[in-house]
Design an enzyme around this catalytic site. Structure first.
Site, PDB file in Angstrom:
ATOM      1  N   THR A   1     -43.709   7.290 -40.109  1.00 32.63           N
ATOM      2  CA  THR A   1     -43.029   6.061 -39.665  1.00 32.63           C
ATOM      3  C   THR A   1     -43.779   5.449 -38.487  1.00 32.63           C
ATOM      4  O   THR A   1     -44.383   6.161 -37.689  1.00 32.63           O
ATOM      5  CB  THR A   1     -41.591   6.441 -39.242  1.00 32.63           C
ATOM      6  OG1 THR A   1     -40.885   6.846 -40.395  1.00 32.63           O
ATOM      7  CG2 THR A   1     -40.854   5.305 -38.556  1.00 32.63           C
TER       8      THR A   1
ATOM      9  N   GLY B   1     -32.127   5.716 -44.177  1.00 34.82           N
ATOM     10  CA  GLY B   1     -32.403   6.731 -43.156  1.00 34.82           C
ATOM     11  C   GLY B   1     -32.021   6.268 -41.759  1.00 34.82           C
ATOM     12  O   GLY B   1     -31.144   5.417 -41.573  1.00 34.82           O
TER      13      GLY B   1
HETATM   14  N1  GLY Z   1     -37.513   8.724 -40.287  1.00 37.68           N
HETATM   15  C1  GLY Z   1     -37.728   8.063 -41.500  1.00 37.68           C
HETATM   16  C2  GLY Z   1     -36.722   8.377 -42.501  1.00 37.68           C
HETATM   17  O1  GLY Z   1     -36.296   9.512 -42.635  1.00 37.68           O
HETATM   18  O2  GLY Z   1     -36.300   7.490 -43.192  1.00 37.68           O
END
Ligand code: GLY
Length: 259
Positions: free
Chosen positions: A118, A148
């Site tokens: 990310t 998420g």
């Molecule tokens: N941190 C990114 C996700 O799990 O969607």
């Protein structure tokens, strides 16, 4: 970074179980606590720009799926064919997940594996205005429609000029249960430094929920915090014309920064 396939955002986002990109992003302004976020976006290259437009031009905070895409079209964001966002690495990562994967593995860039992370950015200007943005494709092998931590304010993103700003990465289901970004902010409000607060909350989440995460933090005074409980996290910050960066545990490289 949403154009760079080595990050899990925009082009190169990881794929859901149907082999599609479904992107999420959020942005927050620490001066007035204004937020904008989008989720389940499939046909735009820059979800963070749409999230920013939600912040500036919408009475709402979080738009999802068809609603987010209708808003983006109304604001004249150009569409792209959804398949143009799919990289070869993301296809390989999904194949790998389908063969041996366990949902929840959050390591990035391990040897020849095609995992990517990310994207988050935290900034403070000379007037003390803090801004934070986070953008992601989520996690490889996620269910269709899974949302998420990234678009959820307080989990993936938080900014408050009175305290600081945080962007997080890692296992979304754990990060959102722990409200990781806001947990770090509350620890700073209680007196911990940016670095201590980031380490305490990330390790606290991992100890409690047995999954990994990472976060980058700035205090309202511009102090940097950075910590990850995963084996690796790509990070960098610029301060006093130097760029500091690393990816492995205990790695900190420094170069002169030329703007
Ligand atoms: N941190 C990114 C996700 O799990 O969607």
């Amino acid at each position: 970074m949403e154009k760079d396939e080595y990050f899990n955002a925009g082009y190169g986002s990881v794929l859901n179980l149907r082999g599609e990109v479904e992107m999420e992003a959020s942005i927050m302004c620490g001066q007035n606590l204004n937020v904008g976020a989008v989720t389940l976006v499939k046909k735009f290259l820059h979800p963070i720009s749409i999230a920013h437009k939600v912040l500036t031009d919408s009475p709402h905070s979080l738009l999802g799926a068809e609603g987010a895409e209708l808003f983006a079209l109304e604001k004249e964001f150009p569409t792209v064919p959804p398949e143009s966002l799919i990289s070869e690495n993301a296809k390989k990562a999904l194949e790998d997940f389908l063969q041996h994967g366990v949902f929840g593995r959050t390591e990035i860039g391990i040897e020849n594996k095609a995992d990517v992370g990310t994207v988050g950015a935290v900034a403070i200007d000379e007037n003390g205005n803090v801004a934070v943005a986070t953008s992601t494709g989520g996690m490889s092998g996620k269910a269709v429609g899974r949302i998420g931590d990234t678009p959820q304010i307080g989990s993936g993103t938080y900014a408050d000029n009175h305290i600081g700003g945080v962007s997080t990465t890692g296992h979304g289901e754990s990060i959102l249960k722990y409200c990781l970004a806001h947990s770090i902010i509350k620890l700073m409000e209680g007196g911990l430094s940016a670095d201590e607060a980031t380490k305490t909350a990330v390790e606290g989440m991992t100890s409690r929920l047995k999954n990994t995460a990472g976060a980058i933090t700035l205090s309202k005074d511009g102090d940097v915090g950075m910590h990850f409980s995963s084996n690796r996290m790509a990070w960098a910050y610029i301060k006093s014309n130097k760029i500091f960066y690393g990816i492995n545990k205990d790695q900190e490289l420094v170069d002169d920064y030329v703007n």
